[in-house]
Design an enzyme around this catalytic site. Structure first.
Site, mmCIF file in Angstrom:
data_model
loop_
_atom_site.group_PDB
_atom_site.id
_atom_site.type_symbol
_atom_site.label_atom_id
_atom_site.label_comp_id
_atom_site.label_asym_id
_atom_site.label_seq_id
_atom_site.Cartn_x
_atom_site.Cartn_y
_atom_site.Cartn_z
ATOM 1 N N GLN A 1 0.821 -1.208 0.000
ATOM 2 C CA GLN A 1 0.000 0.000 0.000
ATOM 3 C C GLN A 1 0.849 1.249 0.000
ATOM 4 O O GLN A 1 2.063 1.214 0.277
ATOM 5 C CB GLN A 1 -0.912 0.000 1.224
ATOM 6 C CG GLN A 1 -0.177 -0.071 2.549
ATOM 7 C CD GLN A 1 -1.122 -0.282 3.720
ATOM 8 O OE1 GLN A 1 -1.424 0.658 4.459
ATOM 9 N NE2 GLN A 1 -1.591 -1.509 3.893
ATOM 10 N N HIS B 1 0.289 5.759 0.932
ATOM 11 C CA HIS B 1 -0.571 6.798 1.498
ATOM 12 C C HIS B 1 -0.344 8.098 0.745
ATOM 13 O O HIS B 1 0.779 8.400 0.327
ATOM 14 C CB HIS B 1 -0.264 6.991 2.984
ATOM 15 C CG HIS B 1 -0.304 5.728 3.781
ATOM 16 N ND1 HIS B 1 -1.421 4.923 3.842
ATOM 17 C CD2 HIS B 1 0.637 5.112 4.543
ATOM 18 C CE1 HIS B 1 -1.165 3.873 4.603
ATOM 19 N NE2 HIS B 1 0.070 3.974 5.040
ATOM 20 N N GLU C 1 3.615 7.429 8.731
ATOM 21 C CA GLU C 1 3.614 6.508 9.870
ATOM 22 C C GLU C 1 5.024 6.015 10.166
ATOM 23 O O GLU C 1 5.933 6.117 9.340
ATOM 24 C CB GLU C 1 2.694 5.322 9.598
ATOM 25 C CG GLU C 1 3.081 4.473 8.414
ATOM 26 C CD GLU C 1 2.018 3.431 8.075
ATOM 27 O OE1 GLU C 1 2.391 2.254 7.894
ATOM 28 O OE2 GLU C 1 0.832 3.786 7.967
ATOM 29 N N HIS D 1 4.767 0.065 0.615
ATOM 30 C CA HIS D 1 5.284 -0.722 1.731
ATOM 31 C C HIS D 1 4.286 -1.810 2.100
ATOM 32 O O HIS D 1 3.117 -1.773 1.706
ATOM 33 C CB HIS D 1 5.555 0.166 2.948
ATOM 34 C CG HIS D 1 4.342 0.869 3.465
ATOM 35 N ND1 HIS D 1 3.860 2.032 2.910
ATOM 36 C CD2 HIS D 1 3.476 0.572 4.482
ATOM 37 C CE1 HIS D 1 2.789 2.429 3.568
ATOM 38 N NE2 HIS D 1 2.514 1.555 4.530
ATOM 39 N N ARG E 1 -4.189 0.645 -2.215
ATOM 40 C CA ARG E 1 -3.561 -0.679 -2.227
ATOM 41 C C ARG E 1 -3.100 -1.063 -3.628
ATOM 42 O O ARG E 1 -3.684 -0.647 -4.619
ATOM 43 C CB ARG E 1 -4.537 -1.716 -1.684
ATOM 44 C CG ARG E 1 -4.935 -1.450 -0.233
ATOM 45 C CD ARG E 1 -6.023 -2.389 0.258
ATOM 46 N NE ARG E 1 -6.316 -2.141 1.677
ATOM 47 C CZ ARG E 1 -7.163 -1.216 2.107
ATOM 48 N NH1 ARG E 1 -7.810 -0.462 1.232
ATOM 49 N NH2 ARG E 1 -7.360 -1.038 3.399
#
Length: 399
Positions: free
Chosen positions: A96, A98, A133, A262, A281
């Site tokens: 996926q 972001h 993240e 990642h 995804r």
């Protein structure tokens, strides 16, 4: 300060044992994937200030300046800007990426304008926020992070000896880095499903054979074979071969910024992120894949995965530095008899014990002891001291 009562999310990829072992509770036999700590409306933690358990997002909404501090409210609005988790992967998560903040705002506004329900399976943007993240390993932790050098990916693919994959290796060697990676990822994601499933099966069988100590890609091939075992015929197995395989040792970390593809494969770690649920995804999933939007968001830049190690500060705090404002993650390794650490940041904090015992004490002398897997919330206005023997992670907002 208040002890947190947290929700465990039972996603299918979760480990059946890792979180129970951390908490010292019996396994249920069901997967336990994530322990959420924070005020995300999907599963807010609960605290009790003498009138019974109340959701943390409700507490913050009632008086955001007292809970978060003026600076945090001015920068991020009246909500906790991060979500803190314990993550336990027993099977691979989806590959996926972001979006960055501008992409998230534009994508959310577009889907809102088109009337796509936020819970629709083909919805890309659940909110208007980005989702950088960081993950810190608590056990040996396997993952994929960022693109390999195209020539390295070509060597790995050629090593499988699968004729159907040879054109991908040729492209990776023939074009500039960004063009090569984009072209191959697009080709994998748009290939005819039956033919791709056959290629994935052949690649998985070859990877399993080649995951031996004498192979230069032994660990990589073993990881891809395991991913294929969890997702038979999934084109994400081939997409994953474009990414760096990395094994983190306990205490090591990865920071994942916008556009970086990642996946987490196996292991236990703590994870912190901006308070968002935006995920695009590209494989190892039965969920929706929006290929055009994915290719627009992905950053086709190859390089080292960038394993992070904590930076020591004079007071014993060990900081995991990240170029993001919504969160700041650090660790204390507490020794018995050591001087108490004062935690006074002017921002909200969540403290998580992952080993041993930790004692928190507020300005009134009230004490709170944390065992492994237990956590506490500290409002911005409160000063807390920390002592004990063990390991404590501290999540707060960057100054």
């Amino acid at each position: 300060m208040n002890r947190l009562t947290n929700t465990i999310r039972p996603y299918a990829w979760g480990s059946t044992t890792a979180i129970p072992e951390l908490l010292g509770t019996p396994p249920t036999g069901e997967p336990q994937a994530e322990l959420w700590m924070g005020a995300h409306p999907g599963a807010p933690s609960r605290i009790d200030r003498g009138e019974g358990p109340v959701a943390l997002d409700t507490v913050i909404a009632a008086d955001p300046r007292a809970e978060l501090g003026d600076t945090t409210v001015k920068r991020f609005g009246p909500r906790l800007p991060f979500l803190f988790k314990v993550l336990a992967a027993g099977a691979p998560l989806s590959v996926q990426v972001h979006p960055d903040l501008a992409q998230a705002k534009a994508g959310f506004a577009d889907e809102e304008a088109r009337g796509i329900p936020t819970d629709a399976p083909d919805r890309n943007y659940k909110d208007a926020n980005h989702k950088p993240e960081m993950l810190v390993a608590l056990s040996p932790f396997d993952g994929l992070c960022g693109f390999r050098r195209p020539t390295d990916a070509a060597d790995l693919i050629d090593g499988l000896g699968v004729p159907a994959l040879a054109p991908y290796a040729d492209i990776l060697r023939a074009h500039p880095e960004d063009k090569a990676l984009r072209e191959v990822l697009a080709a994998v994601l748009t290939a005819e499903p039956e033919a791709m499933a056959e290629s994935v099966t052949a690649a998985a069988e070859a990877a399993a054979r080649l995951s031996t100590p004498d192979s230069p890609y032994a660990a990589d091939y073993a990881a891809y074979a395991q991913a294929a075992h969890s997702f038979p015929g999934d084109r994400g197995v081939i997409a994953a071969m474009l990414l760096n395989y990395v094994r983190l040792q306990p205490g090591e970390a990865l920071y994942l910024g916008a556009g970086v593809p990642h996946a987490y494969l196996d292991g236990l770690g703590v994870e912190i992120m901006a308070n968002s649920d935006n995920v695009l995804r590209c494989g190892l999933t039965p969920k929706h894949i929006d290929v055009p939007e994915l290719l627009r968001v992905v950053r086709f830049e190859a390089g080292d995965p960038g394993v992070l190690r904590p930076e020591a500060a004079p007071d014993g705090e060990e900081l995991y530095a990240a170029p993001i404002d919504e969160f700041r993650l650090s660790r204390y390794v507490l020794a018995p008899g050591a001087q108490a650490r004062t935690l006074d940041s002017g921002t909200p904090q969540i403290l998580l014990c992952t080993a041993g015992r930790a004692e928190l004490r507020d300005g009134d002398g009230t004490a709170l002891t944390l065992a492994p897997g237990e956590s506490a919330y500290v409002p911005a206005s409160e000063r807390t001291t920390l002592t004990g023997e063990g390991t404590v992670f501290r999540a707060t907002v960057a100054a």
